[in-house]
Design a protein around this motif. Structure first.
Motif, PDB file in Angstrom:
ATOM      1  N   VAL A   1       1.281  -1.314   0.056  1.00 41.75           N
ATOM      2  CA  VAL A   1      -0.091   0.022   0.030  1.00 41.75           C
ATOM      3  C   VAL A   1       0.660   1.170  -0.007  1.00 41.75           C
ATOM      4  N   SER A   2       0.244   1.749  -1.377  1.00 43.11           N
ATOM      5  CA  SER A   2       1.597   2.970  -1.605  1.00 43.11           C
ATOM      6  C   SER A   2       0.668   4.146  -0.520  1.00 43.11           C
ATOM      7  N   VAL A   3       1.154   4.890   0.828  1.00 46.34           N
ATOM      8  CA  VAL A   3       0.989   6.187   1.028  1.00 46.34           C
ATOM      9  C   VAL A   3       1.334   6.804   0.531  1.00 46.34           C
ATOM     10  N   SER A   4       0.531   8.092  -0.545  1.00 44.02           N
ATOM     11  CA  SER A   4       1.233   8.322  -1.335  1.00 44.02           C
ATOM     12  C   SER A   4       0.679  10.344  -0.754  1.00 44.02           C
ATOM     13  N   SER A   5       1.420  10.448   0.330  1.00 36.25           N
ATOM     14  CA  SER A   5       0.934  11.258   1.379  1.00 36.25           C
ATOM     15  C   SER A   5       1.519  13.503   0.837  1.00 36.25           C
ATOM     16  N   ASN A   6       2.604  12.906   0.501  1.00 34.52           N
ATOM     17  CA  ASN A   6       3.514  13.867  -0.243  1.00 34.52           C
ATOM     18  C   ASN A   6       2.863  14.218  -1.471  1.00 34.52           C
ATOM     19  N   LEU A   7       2.229  13.791  -2.286  1.00 36.52           N
ATOM     20  CA  LEU A   7       1.630  13.899  -3.766  1.00 36.52           C
ATOM     21  C   LEU A   7       0.453  15.295  -3.062  1.00 36.52           C
ATOM     22  N   LEU A   8      -0.311  15.616  -1.575  1.00 36.18           N
ATOM     23  CA  LEU A   8      -0.817  16.033  -1.406  1.00 36.18           C
ATOM     24  C   LEU A   8      -1.277  17.342  -0.807  1.00 36.18           C
ATOM     25  N   LEU A   9       0.085  17.992  -0.642  1.00 35.18           N
ATOM     26  CA  LEU A   9       0.695  19.067   0.310  1.00 35.18           C
ATOM     27  C   LEU A   9       0.466  19.958  -0.428  1.00 35.18           C
ATOM     28  N   ARG A  10       0.182  19.691  -1.496  1.00 34.15           N
ATOM     29  CA  ARG A  10      -0.394  22.252  -2.732  1.00 34.15           C
ATOM     30  C   ARG A  10      -1.299  21.518  -2.738  1.00 34.15           C
ATOM     31  N   ASN A  11      -2.636  20.352  -2.140  1.00 36.57           N
ATOM     32  CA  ASN A  11      -3.980  19.861  -2.646  1.00 36.57           C
ATOM     33  C   ASN A  11      -4.640  21.176  -1.388  1.00 36.57           C
ATOM     34  N   GLU A  12      -5.530  22.068  -2.259  1.00 32.27           N
ATOM     35  CA  GLU A  12      -6.580  22.624  -1.654  1.00 32.27           C
ATOM     36  C   GLU A  12      -7.580  22.175  -0.714  1.00 32.27           C
ATOM     37  N   HIS A  13      -7.433  21.078  -0.943  1.00 31.76           N
ATOM     38  CA  HIS A  13      -8.348  20.488   0.168  1.00 31.76           C
ATOM     39  C   HIS A  13      -7.922  19.944   1.376  1.00 31.76           C
ATOM     40  N   PHE A  14      -6.764  19.937   1.485  1.00 31.60           N
ATOM     41  CA  PHE A  14      -6.489  19.392   2.657  1.00 31.60           C
ATOM     42  C   PHE A  14      -4.984  20.819   3.738  1.00 31.60           C
ATOM     43  N   VAL A  15      -4.968  21.518   2.623  1.00 24.62           N
ATOM     44  CA  VAL A  15      -3.560  22.497   2.764  1.00 24.62           C
ATOM     45  C   VAL A  15      -4.597  23.656   2.570  1.00 24.62           C
ATOM     46  N   LYS A  16      -4.823  24.802   3.659  1.00 19.61           N
ATOM     47  CA  LYS A  16      -5.018  26.394   3.452  1.00 19.61           C
ATOM     48  C   LYS A  16      -4.116  26.891   2.801  1.00 19.61           C
ATOM     49  N   GLU A  17      -4.652  27.166   1.469  1.00 15.28           N
ATOM     50  CA  GLU A  17      -3.828  28.035   0.772  1.00 15.28           C
ATOM     51  C   GLU A  17      -1.805  27.824   0.498  1.00 15.28           C
ATOM     52  N   PRO A  18      -2.232  26.535  -0.075  1.00 16.48           N
ATOM     53  CA  PRO A  18      -1.347  25.489  -0.646  1.00 16.48           C
ATOM     54  C   PRO A  18      -0.175  26.610  -1.395  1.00 16.48           C
ATOM     55  N   ASN A  19       0.074  26.640  -2.115  1.00 13.92           N
ATOM     56  CA  ASN A  19       1.048  27.489  -3.067  1.00 13.92           C
ATOM     57  C   ASN A  19       1.249  28.958  -2.475  1.00 13.92           C
ATOM     58  N   LYS A  20       1.201  29.030  -0.809  1.00 11.36           N
ATOM     59  CA  LYS A  20       1.403  30.066  -0.183  1.00 11.36           C
ATOM     60  C   LYS A  20       2.525  29.501   0.911  1.00 11.36           C
ATOM     61  N   TYR A  21       3.821  30.190   0.392  1.00  9.27           N
ATOM     62  CA  TYR A  21       4.461  30.024   1.248  1.00  9.27           C
ATOM     63  C   TYR A  21       4.976  30.454   2.879  1.00  9.27           C
TER      64      TYR A  21
END
Length: 520
Positions: free
Chosen positions: A413-433
């Motif tokens: 089972v691949s836990v592909s969590s890092n692919l979600l770190l720029r996903n606005e459904h899970f991170v507020k304003e993901p493209n903002k540093y």
């Protein structure tokens, strides 16, 4: 030769209790009953109904970005069939499943490693390694024995910080290299600056593992031995991507690229072992530790592990040299791009640094490094913004239910969590540093904090988290602190598609950073 040191087990025996002792060496997100509640196996949909690509689709369509396209087509959880000798696998992009996976991983978590790497040590050079294959390619009690020996030395923060003087010395040379190579007009370093970062991280790894300097940054920069080592490390990642990530026939028919990888691993093993042999000779000649104490250096990882088991000591030193270069340098590149593109955050970091380092020649110490929360927040946010791996993997020992599907024991089972770190459904304003999202008591940052702690797993999770995490943390903290304290850093180019996926993500653009000397 390495085989000379792979002798019968020496040192203390390790009981089942001691094998478990360091299983939770790194603080991890807590697993609550609420987090891990799932449908019963009886009510779950059968594994055979899980959607996913066919074998033909995988062979035809696997390319960078393929996972994202498959997610749109098949959903957050989908199935990869067994193909060309590689086992079947589930790709999981649903964070609600991650606590379930980790709660059921067992005391000795198992994950699929690099199978070509395992082949090299178990078959191709079995006479050389004699069953001691390191952490990457082992599982179960064999893995636990090595991990238990290594954890007290590498995973305790206070022990990792003992290597501060070594990392500082190497950073002094790195700053000198920047000043020598930057253009006198533009103050930009050459586009191949990633090569210098590779040399910095490899020099640091060797300093910690062996208490040895290779001189890769300046002194021996152009030596045939150093060039061969760097070239072999790069080839290792390139060939491994083709054989491990992309569809390959190597398990059925040994391909030309497979033999190139075996040759590359042979070269890496032999070159690294040359340095290890020299370090062992130095340790033997300095049994009372006078030379180490005179220069203010901590004993090497190799020397510390020799007291426990000589074979483990040698293989761990070898693995540190082979595996830690591109991972750390790519992480540093991502952090520097974020710092350079966000001058307001860089200015805030500089003010924090200036408080504990009033002058450019002020020295970092174990004590004053405790007072740099914004530095660590900048690093964590840089890793979130530019993750260098997709996630981690587990082969669970029991059946579980993930996203309503019955997953049999033994399926990867691949836990592909890092692919979600720029996903606005899970991170507020993901493209903002926004480093403030990592500061617990920051009023501005609270609204940006990640609600699901299992999204951010840059070093993996639990007992199988990265054994080099503490050393990497130290390298990143020292390097970023020294660079921002000495220079105003700019990057006056686009960072779009800055990284490409290999075994890890690596820079795909020229890293022509501008380093302008600070006047204060």
């Amino acid at each position: 030769m390495l085989s000379h040191y792979l002798m019968p087990m020496m040192g203390r025996s390790l009981s089942a209790t001691s094998l478990r002792r360091y299983a939770a060496a790194v603080p991890q997100p807590q697993l609550s009953e609420k987090d891990t509640t799932s449908d019963s196996l009886e009510n779950a949909r059968p594994f055979s109904e899980m959607p996913g690509p066919s074998k033909y689709e995988l062979i035809r369509g696997f390319m960078p970005g393929a996972i994202g396209k498959m997610q749109k087509k098949y959903g957050d959880v989908f199935y990869f069939p067994s193909i060309l000798g590689k086992p079947e696998m589930v790709i999981d992009l649903n964070p609600a499943d991650y606590p379930i996976i980790f709660r059921n991983e067992g005391i000795w978590p198992e994950r699929r490693g690099l199978e070509t790497f395992a082949y090299h040590r178990n078959v191709h050079r079995a006479d050389f390694f004699q069953g001691i294959n390191g952490l990457v390619t082992t599982a179960g009690e064999d893995w636990a024995k090595i991990r238990t020996a290594v954890n007290p030395i590498l995973m305790q923060p206070k022990n990792a910080r003992l290597y501060l003087n070594t990392i500082l010395e190497i950073n002094d040379e790195f700053l000198e290299r920047i000043r020598d190579t930057r253009d006198p007009e533009t103050l930009e370093v050459p586009g191949d600056f990633h090569d210098d970062m590779n040399r910095l991280t490899l020099e640091g790894i060797v300093g910690v593992a062996l208490n040895t300097r290779l001189g890769m940054i300046h002194k021996n920069r152009d030596s045939a031995e150093c060039k061969l080592l760097l070239k072999s490390i790069r080839n290792f990642f390139d060939y491994s991507e083709d054989l491990e990530i992309k569809p390959s026939f190597w398990k059925i028919v040994k391909t030309p690229k497979f033999y190139k990888l075996m040759d590359t691993l042979d070269t890496l093993t032999d070159v690294c072992n040359t340095y290890i042999d020299r370090a062992l000779e130095q340790i033997e000649s300095d049994k009372d530790g006078k030379l180490t104490s005179e220069v203010g250096k901590e004993k090497s990882v190799l020397e510390k592990l020799l007291r426990i088991d000589r074979r483990i000591a040698v293989v761990m030193a070898l693995d540190m040299m082979m595996a830690g270069v591109d991972t750390t340098s790519s992480t540093l590149a991502g952090i520097l791009l974020c710092i350079a593109k966000n001058p307001d955050k860089q200015a805030k970091l500089f003010e924090e640094l200036k408080r504990i380092l009033p002058n450019k020649d002020s020295k970092l110490t174990i004590e004053n490094m405790q007072n740099l929360p914004y530095l660590r927040a900048c690093i964590k946010e840089g890793i979130r913004y530019h993750p260098i791996i997709a996630g981690t993997m587990r082969r669970l020992p029991t059946d579980v239910v993930l996203s309503g599907y019955h997953i049999p024991a033994g399926v990867d089972v691949s836990v592909s969590s890092n692919l979600l770190l720029r996903n606005e459904h899970f991170v507020k304003e993901p493209n903002k540093y926004m480093p403030e999202r990592w500061l617990r008591n920051d009023a501005e940052g609270k609204k940006y904090q990640l609600e699901n702690p299992f999204l951010y797993l840059p070093f993996g999770f639990g007992p199988r988290s990265c054994v080099g995490k503490r050393i990497v943390d130290l390298e990143l903290e020292v390097t970023l602190a020294r660079l921002v304290r000495n220079f105003v850093i700019e990057f006056n180019y686009s960072t779009e598609n800055a990284f490409i996926p290999k075994i890890v993500f690596i820079p795909a653009i020229p890293l022509k950073f501008k380093f302008e000397e600070r006047k204060e």
